[in-house]
Design an enzyme around this catalytic site. Structure first.
Site, PDB file in Angstrom:
ATOM      1  N   TYR A 288       0.820  -1.220   0.000  1.00 14.63           N
ATOM      2  CA  TYR A 288       0.000   0.000   0.000  1.00 14.63           C
ATOM      3  C   TYR A 288       0.848   1.261   0.000  1.00 14.63           C
ATOM      4  O   TYR A 288       0.405   2.298  -0.504  1.00 14.63           O
ATOM      5  CB  TYR A 288      -0.989  -0.024   1.162  1.00 14.63           C
ATOM      6  CG  TYR A 288      -2.070  -1.047   0.951  1.00 14.63           C
ATOM      7  CD1 TYR A 288      -3.147  -0.787   0.101  1.00 14.63           C
ATOM      8  CD2 TYR A 288      -1.992  -2.304   1.537  1.00 14.63           C
ATOM      9  CE1 TYR A 288      -4.121  -1.741  -0.145  1.00 14.63           C
ATOM     10  CE2 TYR A 288      -2.963  -3.268   1.307  1.00 14.63           C
ATOM     11  CZ  TYR A 288      -4.014  -2.984   0.462  1.00 14.63           C
ATOM     12  OH  TYR A 288      -4.979  -3.935   0.215  1.00 14.63           O
TER      13      TYR A 288
ATOM     14  N   ARG B 298       1.284   1.891  -3.602  1.00 11.89           N
ATOM     15  CA  ARG B 298       0.045   2.412  -4.201  1.00 11.89           C
ATOM     16  C   ARG B 298      -0.133   3.887  -3.826  1.00 11.89           C
ATOM     17  O   ARG B 298      -0.574   4.696  -4.634  1.00 11.89           O
ATOM     18  CB  ARG B 298      -1.167   1.619  -3.713  1.00 11.89           C
ATOM     19  CG  ARG B 298      -1.103   0.104  -3.849  1.00 11.89           C
ATOM     20  CD  ARG B 298      -1.281  -0.400  -5.248  1.00 11.89           C
ATOM     21  NE  ARG B 298      -0.097  -0.257  -6.067  1.00 11.89           N
ATOM     22  CZ  ARG B 298       1.011  -0.990  -5.914  1.00 11.89           C
ATOM     23  NH1 ARG B 298       1.109  -1.879  -4.965  1.00 11.89           N
ATOM     24  NH2 ARG B 298       2.032  -0.831  -6.740  1.00 11.89           N
TER      25      ARG B 298
ATOM     26  N   ASP C 174      -8.419   5.908  -4.498  1.00  5.74           N
ATOM     27  CA  ASP C 174      -7.622   7.105  -4.776  1.00  5.74           C
ATOM     28  C   ASP C 174      -8.431   8.355  -4.453  1.00  5.74           C
ATOM     29  O   ASP C 174      -9.612   8.280  -4.101  1.00  5.74           O
ATOM     30  CB  ASP C 174      -7.155   7.124  -6.240  1.00  5.74           C
ATOM     31  CG  ASP C 174      -8.324   7.104  -7.217  1.00  5.74           C
ATOM     32  OD1 ASP C 174      -9.105   8.078  -7.238  1.00  5.74           O
ATOM     33  OD2 ASP C 174      -8.471   6.115  -7.977  1.00  5.74           O
TER      34      ASP C 174
ATOM     35  N   HIS D 122     -14.669   1.388  -0.513  1.00  9.74           N
ATOM     36  CA  HIS D 122     -13.587   0.451  -0.195  1.00  9.74           C
ATOM     37  C   HIS D 122     -12.418   1.098   0.533  1.00  9.74           C
ATOM     38  O   HIS D 122     -11.329   0.539   0.580  1.00  9.74           O
ATOM     39  CB  HIS D 122     -13.113  -0.234  -1.483  1.00  9.74           C
ATOM     40  CG  HIS D 122     -14.165  -1.079  -2.110  1.00  9.74           C
ATOM     41  ND1 HIS D 122     -14.125  -1.487  -3.431  1.00  9.74           N
ATOM     42  CD2 HIS D 122     -15.318  -1.603  -1.603  1.00  9.74           C
ATOM     43  CE1 HIS D 122     -15.197  -2.224  -3.710  1.00  9.74           C
ATOM     44  NE2 HIS D 122     -15.935  -2.293  -2.610  1.00  9.74           N
TER      45      HIS D 122
ATOM     46  N   GLY E 228     -16.972   3.319 -15.367  1.00 10.04           N
ATOM     47  CA  GLY E 228     -15.697   2.737 -14.967  1.00 10.04           C
ATOM     48  C   GLY E 228     -15.823   1.488 -14.124  1.00 10.04           C
ATOM     49  O   GLY E 228     -14.850   1.058 -13.520  1.00 10.04           O
TER      50      GLY E 228
ATOM     51  N   SER F 274     -17.959  -2.488 -14.049  1.00 12.27           N
ATOM     52  CA  SER F 274     -18.907  -3.428 -14.652  1.00 12.27           C
ATOM     53  C   SER F 274     -19.975  -3.840 -13.649  1.00 12.27           C
ATOM     54  O   SER F 274     -20.888  -4.589 -13.981  1.00 12.27           O
ATOM     55  CB  SER F 274     -18.176  -4.677 -15.153  1.00 12.27           C
ATOM     56  OG  SER F 274     -17.480  -5.304 -14.092  1.00 12.27           O
TER      57      SER F 274
END
Length: 230
Positions: free
Chosen positions: A58, A61, A94, A109, A174, A176
């Site tokens: 992380y 990230r 983000d 999330h 963005g 599905s």
């Protein structure tokens, strides 16, 4: 027109929203996330087994966030606040929606730029640097990424459901909508609410209350805005 009288545009966004900014999507076709088995880096068990690996993952990230910028799709959603009450419910961790100027964003999330106590999940702290073993909350417990891992509850899901119940327009972009519980949110919109679905490879077809836009996020948002003006 008064703000309270604006139509409520609810937007559900996922990895494809940030992909065009240079952030890789969550998992590739073989199930790996940035070369790691998701069970190693995105579960409580993985953190317990090798906390250093998870923190390093992380940290990378988080660093990547400072190398990318919001794209035109992020910016367009922020601009729509001039004409609509916009609520963004994102699966992304983000901060690109916020950096583009969107003011009402729910992260289902979690968020890369926050950490939390392993003792008290409500003890959440802004965090922009590397998180290390030995970084603790005020009560002395190790801090962990503020990320909802597999097997954990999604604390913001009920608030997201309530928001969807008041939607005048729903935009899905963005994502599905295959990952639950986020995928179930579309079932909470009022029956007469029109849905727009932007996806380069859509798995559904348009019908009376659904308009499918088979394009990427940055292209599809332009088509969506044109349709809103019709």
């Amino acid at each position: 027109m008064e703000k309270g009288k604006l139509k409520h545009l609810v937007v559900l966004t996922g990895a494809g929203m940030s992909a065009e900014s240079g952030i890789k999507t969550f998992r590739d076709e073989n199930g790996l996330w940035e070369g790691h088995d998701v069970m190693q880096v995105a579960t409580p068990e993985g953190f317990q087994a090798d906390p250093q690996l998870v923190l390093n993952f992380y940290n990378q990230r988080r660093k990547q966030l400072f190398e990318v910028e919001p794209n035109t799709a992020h910016q367009a959603l922020a601009a729509l606040e001039k004409y609509y009450q916009v609520s963004i419910i994102t699966q992304n961790v983000d901060d690109l929606h916020e950096r583009a100027g969107s003011r009402n964003v729910i992260h289902l999330h979690g968020e890369l730029l926050k950490v939390r106590s392993t003792y008290d999940a409500s003890d959440i702290i802004p965090w922009k640097t590397d998180l290390k073993i030995g970084d603790t909350c005020k009560k002395g417990y190790q801090l962990r990424p503020h990320i909802v891992w597999f097997g954990e509850e999604v604390p913001m899901i009920e608030k997201a459901m309530q928001i969807c119940e008041t939607a005048d327009i729903l935009l899905i972009i963005g994502t599905s909508m295959q990952v639950y519980p986020a995928a179930g949110l579309r079932h909470y919109i009022p029956s007469n609410t029109h849905t727009y679905f932007i996806d380069p490879k859509p798995n559904i077809d348009s019908h009376a209350t659904l308009t499918v836009i088979p394009e990427s996020a940055t292209l599809g948002i332009k088509t969506f805005m044109e349709l809103l003006q019709d």
